[in-house]
Design a protein around this motif. Structure first.
Motif, PDB file in Angstrom:
ATOM      1  N   THR A 117       0.983  -1.210  -0.043  1.00 34.31           N
ATOM      2  CA  THR A 117       0.005   0.130  -0.021  1.00 34.31           C
ATOM      3  C   THR A 117       1.132   1.146  -0.035  1.00 34.31           C
ATOM      4  OG1 THR A 117      -1.679  -1.248   1.041  1.00 34.31           O
ATOM      5  CG2 THR A 117      -1.871   1.287   1.271  1.00 34.31           C
ATOM      6  N   VAL A 118       1.970   1.255   0.936  1.00 35.14           N
ATOM      7  CA  VAL A 118       2.852   2.252   0.969  1.00 35.14           C
ATOM      8  C   VAL A 118       3.398   2.698  -0.232  1.00 35.14           C
ATOM      9  CG1 VAL A 118       4.853   3.322   2.068  1.00 35.14           C
ATOM     10  CG2 VAL A 118       2.928   2.280   3.529  1.00 35.14           C
ATOM     11  N   VAL A 119       4.129   1.561  -0.992  1.00 37.70           N
ATOM     12  CA  VAL A 119       4.795   1.559  -2.444  1.00 37.70           C
ATOM     13  C   VAL A 119       4.009   2.209  -3.201  1.00 37.70           C
ATOM     14  CG1 VAL A 119       5.767   0.120  -4.106  1.00 37.70           C
ATOM     15  CG2 VAL A 119       6.502  -0.176  -1.700  1.00 37.70           C
ATOM     16  N   THR A 120       2.473   1.615  -3.255  1.00 43.10           N
ATOM     17  CA  THR A 120       1.419   1.836  -4.287  1.00 43.10           C
ATOM     18  C   THR A 120       1.260   3.275  -4.405  1.00 43.10           C
ATOM     19  OG1 THR A 120       0.516  -0.282  -4.601  1.00 43.10           O
ATOM     20  CG2 THR A 120      -0.827   1.473  -5.261  1.00 43.10           C
ATOM     21  N   ALA A 121       1.067   3.896  -2.891  1.00 41.78           N
ATOM     22  CA  ALA A 121       0.988   5.321  -2.783  1.00 41.78           C
ATOM     23  C   ALA A 121       2.006   6.075  -3.145  1.00 41.78           C
ATOM     24  CB  ALA A 121       0.646   5.614  -1.177  1.00 41.78           C
ATOM     25  N   CYS A 122       3.162   5.928  -3.094  1.00 41.45           N
ATOM     26  CA  CYS A 122       4.095   6.486  -3.527  1.00 41.45           C
ATOM     27  C   CYS A 122       4.127   6.702  -5.222  1.00 41.45           C
ATOM     28  CB  CYS A 122       5.501   6.063  -2.935  1.00 41.45           C
ATOM     29  SG  CYS A 122       5.614   6.332  -1.176  1.00 41.45           S
ATOM     30  N   LEU A 123       4.243   5.378  -5.611  1.00 44.41           N
ATOM     31  CA  LEU A 123       4.274   5.201  -7.096  1.00 44.41           C
ATOM     32  C   LEU A 123       2.947   6.052  -7.643  1.00 44.41           C
ATOM     33  CD1 LEU A 123       4.758   1.435  -7.535  1.00 44.41           C
ATOM     34  CD2 LEU A 123       6.319   3.436  -8.055  1.00 44.41           C
TER      35      LEU A 123
END
Length: 866
Positions: free
Chosen positions: A831-837
């Motif tokens: 989720t955090v990675v997707t939010a950043c992406l």
């Protein structure tokens, strides 16, 4: 049947492979000495007085195998041991317990001296303290003072010592100053030694202590091995290993002339609270006085294997017949894969049962078992249902045939486009594509509900007028029921001559052949619904949208195709066409449900109608612009599914409708992964709480049983492997697409879990509109949206660190628990990675193109529409 027989045989072989012969020295005489604490399964050291009758029973039993017992305390009735032991000709080495309470220590010493004086013919040694230095309850000087007092009070014939592990004697040799003999504990299990090399380790340790104290006799105060408990490095606790060690040690002690006490007479369940589960299982006899093994004859590592193999075979056979008999016909590889999964689940369940059948299971493990049991059962169900879909998707033999005929005269279709606060430019593009439909007889009803700003809906109204009489626009204020309410209003305004109602979302641009392609599938009179897949035209706008696009595609290219084979598709609120008479018969769109489209499809199935799915893109919409919108959309879908499950429980579980078993199965199996996400959230909180307890009280709380951690890992692996196995051949996006879909799907896990919980326990959540053509979120905004996932990610990482710091990686229990915590953190990391992406990729595109979305800015479109 061949596949089933093979997997049943493999299951039996698995359990048989766990049993093997263990060759160990035989011993038919008495052992030199045994450490004694009373037998009794409910023995609680701090609260229960030991009765003379119980001690008498124990002494009578022990006198048959030894002439020497060692005790640890003179409190709680244990002061009676020498007197009772004398009746059976036993010699007693008296124990005086030294703890952190100095007043209790004084009482122990006074009582111990008195007991030793009164039984001087029976007592040969007095142990002043047991591992008191190891656990830091007193200082070496304090212990030496206690030893001096006891030495001075008793005759020289009674030897005085204290008991410590071999390493403690080497680290604090000053405690040997006042002892007559050195009593060393040699317990290779705690050192992580393999049982087959344990006696070598024991001799080396004994030799090291002997070198440190060359002028004092050395005795072994404790030597033993546990019969159950976690593996510690190379040391595996098992009954076979305990028997192997004990028999080998007794033979070695006879050859070397060691003076020793076996650890110990009876299992002590209370020790699990101090030493973890393994502390309860060091006895030669169990807590009720039953012998655990013999000192002669062949040893078996798993003598119960036949029982487990029989149960596994029956369970695998019953589950296999039930599942393989009802699943679609597939080629042989499909049956083998499915049979293997059935055997795996059966074996896994028995392994969990085997791990939880501890003879003296403590309250902590019992709590964890009850808490994890739903997850274990759900994991089994999800693994099997995912396996059925995998086998059917890859190896199905038969396909459903649907009647298809081009009607002689084009039936009238009413296309409904509900709107609420939608960008007018986007809606106008949708209407322009509808105007280009290659179909003779249709109307379009655009119903805008509750949009307050006239600048948003007036341009759409004007454009409908430009498109001609086919397009009718309605703006309603104060309309209740969200999208369902708008669709019911559109239905009420539908041309009576219309036979079918088609619905598309306001962002969808349909292909000209849409209606001509779908309407022939209504040739069968019981077909009430024809559904096309959702597709998206802006998948290449950013990396985030590409990930979301791949996640969507899996359902429409795998799940919906398989559901169509069972006449159990999920109806969606766009690219869907419904027979008008059937729609009216079931009461229209339900305003109580925020996923009114799916609920309508289920109502049609319950009424006995059938549906058809066309896996061909005939229109495309817009992917949510931000992760927040992506999560909000999925939250609505899941919450609505829980509403449906509650409202239609009678039809699902009690069979009060015309739903077939296959339809019920498809709907329930589709909801199971979402429910497992909710249980996964519960497990995360439980795991974090348990780990916090492990950190706060490491001497009392240990990693849970590996079998429980394995259930969570198996569930994660099953869902992930299915994605990677099906995406390349079915979605045709390769491993890259599978990876993107997997990450995007994991990023929705927390939202899904919250929606399941909210949906099960509430019913009044409002309809959540998925915003389109929104400005992309900044990185700070994206991270603010996922603060819950970020917090849980940090908590899981800290939990892993705390386990490493406190318990290390000394055994599979701790290692598997850390892996489980790591797996539980993966969705939060995704989720955090997707939010950043999502923030970075959208910002990058905005800098490159000068526009935040695939469409022109809304203000410019408004001017164009005006």
């Amino acid at each position: 049947m061949v596949a089933l027989c093979l997997v049943v045989g493999a299951s039996v072989l698995f359990w048989a492979s766990r049993d093997y012969g263990v060759i160990a020295p035989e011993w038919d005489g008495q052992v030199r000495g045994i450490a004694y604490s009373p037998s009794h399964i409910f023995n609680k050291r701090d609260s229960e007085e030991i009765s003379p009758e119980q001690i008498d029973r124990d002494m009578a039993q022990l006198a048959r195998i030894t002439g020497h017992v060692r005790t640890y305390t003179v409190a709680k009735g244990m002061d009676k041991v020498p007197e009772i032991a004398a009746r059976y000709g036993l010699t007693v080495s008296l124990g005086i317990w030294i703890g952190p309470d100095l007043d209790l220590n004084e009482k122990e010493i006074e009582t111990g001296i008195a007991v030793a004086r009164a039984n001087r013919r029976v007592i040969d040694r007095v142990f002043v303290g047991n591992e008191s230095i190891l656990f830091g309850v007193v200082t070496p000087d304090q212990l030496n003072a206690y030893i001096s007092r006891v030495r001075a009070a008793l005759p020289a014939r009674i030897k005085i010592t204290t008991a410590e592990p071999w390493s403690t004697w080497l680290l604090t040799p000053e405690i040997g100053k006042n002892v007559d003999i050195v009593s060393v504990h040699l317990l290779p299990y705690w050192e992580g030694a393999n049982v087959h090399t344990s006696l070598d380790f024991l001799q080396r340790a004994y030799g090291d202590v002997q070198q440190e104290f060359p002028d004092k006799p050395i005795i072994i105060g404790e030597a033993g091995w546990p019969s159950e408990g976690p593996t510690k490095h190379g040391a595996e606790a098992s009954l076979a290993n305990e028997a192997y060690f004990m028999r080998g040690f007794v033979q070695l002690a006879m050859e070397k002339g060691y003076d020793y006490y076996l650890m110990e007479a009876y299992d002590q369940p209370w020790k699990a609270g101090n030493e973890g589960p393994v502390g309860a299982y060091w006895g030669l006899f169990d807590a009720e006085g039953n012998a655990k093994f013999t000192f002669t004859g062949m040893l078996r590592s798993f003598p119960e294997w036949r029982t487990y193999a029989l149960v596994a075979a029956i369970l695998t056979l019953v589950l296999g017949l039930l599942i393989l008999g009802r699943m679609p016909r597939v080629r042989q590889p499909g049956y083998l894969v499915m049979g293997g999964l059935v055997a795996l689940v059966s074996t896994g369940l028995l392994a969990v049962i085997d791990a939880t059948t501890l003879e003296y299971i403590d309250q902590g493990d019992l709590l964890m078992i009850f808490a994890m049991a739903p997850l274990v059962l759900l994991a089994c169900a999800v693994i099997l249902t995912e396996g059925v879909e995998l086998a059917a998707s890859l190896w199905r033999v038969e396909r459903r045939t649907m009647l298809c005929a081009i009607p002689e005269k084009s039936p009238r279709v009413s296309v409904h486009v509900p709107c609420f606060n939608e960008p007018p430019a986007m809606v106008i593009d949708t209407l322009d594509h509808l105007a280009r439909l290659d179909y003779d007889d249709f109307e379009v009803i655009v119903l805008d509900n509750n949009t307050a700003d006239e600048a948003i809906w007036k341009p759409v109204e004007a454009h409908c007028a430009l498109l001609g009489e086919r397009f009718r626009f309605f703006h309603l204020e104060g309309l209740k029921g969200f999208k369902a309410g708008a669709l019911n209003e559109a239905l009420a305004r539908t041309d009576p001559k219309a036979l079918y109602v088609a619905v598309i979302d306001s962002d969808y641009q349909v292909e000209p052949h849409w209606l001509r392609r779908t309407l022939p599938l209504f040739a069968a009179p019981d077909t009430a619904l024809v559904q096309g897949p959702q597709d998206y035209r802006d998948a290449h706008a950013s990396l985030f949208k590409a990930m979301a696009y791949e996640e969507y595609r899996g359902f429409f290219h795998i799940g919906m195709i398989e559901r169509n084979e069972h006449n159990a598709i999920i109806q969606h609120g766009t690219m869907t066409i419904v027979r008008k008479s059937a729609l009216e018969e079931v009461g229209g769109w339900s305003t109580w449900c925020i996923t009114e489209d799916t609920e309508l499809g289920l109502k049609l199935f319950e009424a006995g109608y059938s549906a058809a799915y066309i896996p061909q893109s005939m229109g495309s919409g817009l992917i949510p612009d931000t992760l927040e919108a992506f999560q909000s959309q999925r939250y609505r879908w899941v919450y609505g599914a829980m509403q449906i499950m509650k409202r239609h429980a009678g039809a699902m579980f009690l069979g009060r409708t015309q739903l077939s078993w296959a339809q019920r199965y498809q709907f329930l199996s589709g909801w199971l992964p979402w429910i497992s996400d909710a249980l996964g959230l519960f497990v995360t909180f439980l795991a974090l709480g348990w780990t916090a307890a492990m950190w706060a009280a490491p001497e009392h709380v240990y990693p849970p049983m590996p079998a429980l951690s394995a259930a969570a890992l198996a569930l994660f692996l099953a869902k992930t492997l299915k994605t990677f196995l099906l995406y390349p051949p079915k979605v045709r996006s390769g491993l890259k697409g599978a990876t993107m879909a997997c990450v995007a799907g994991l990023a929705l896990t927390h939202s899904v879990a919250k929606a399941v919980i909210a949906g099960l326990f509430t019913s009044g959540k409002p309809f959540l509109r998925t915003p389109k053509c929104e400005n992309p979120a900044l990185l700070s905004q994206a991270l603010r949206v996922v603060w819950q996932e970020t917090t849980l990610l940090v908590a899981c990482v800290l939990a892993v660190v705390s386990v490493v710091a406190v318990h290390g990686v000394e055994g599979p229990d701790a290692l598997l628990w850390m892996v489980m915590l790591g797996v539980q953190s993966v969705p939060y990391l995704a989720t955090v990675v997707t939010a950043c992406l999502s923030a970075v990729s959208n910002a990058s595109r905005a800098r490159t193109t000068g526009t935040p979305t695939p469409m022109m800015p809304q203000e410019a479109k408004l001017r164009e529409a005006a």
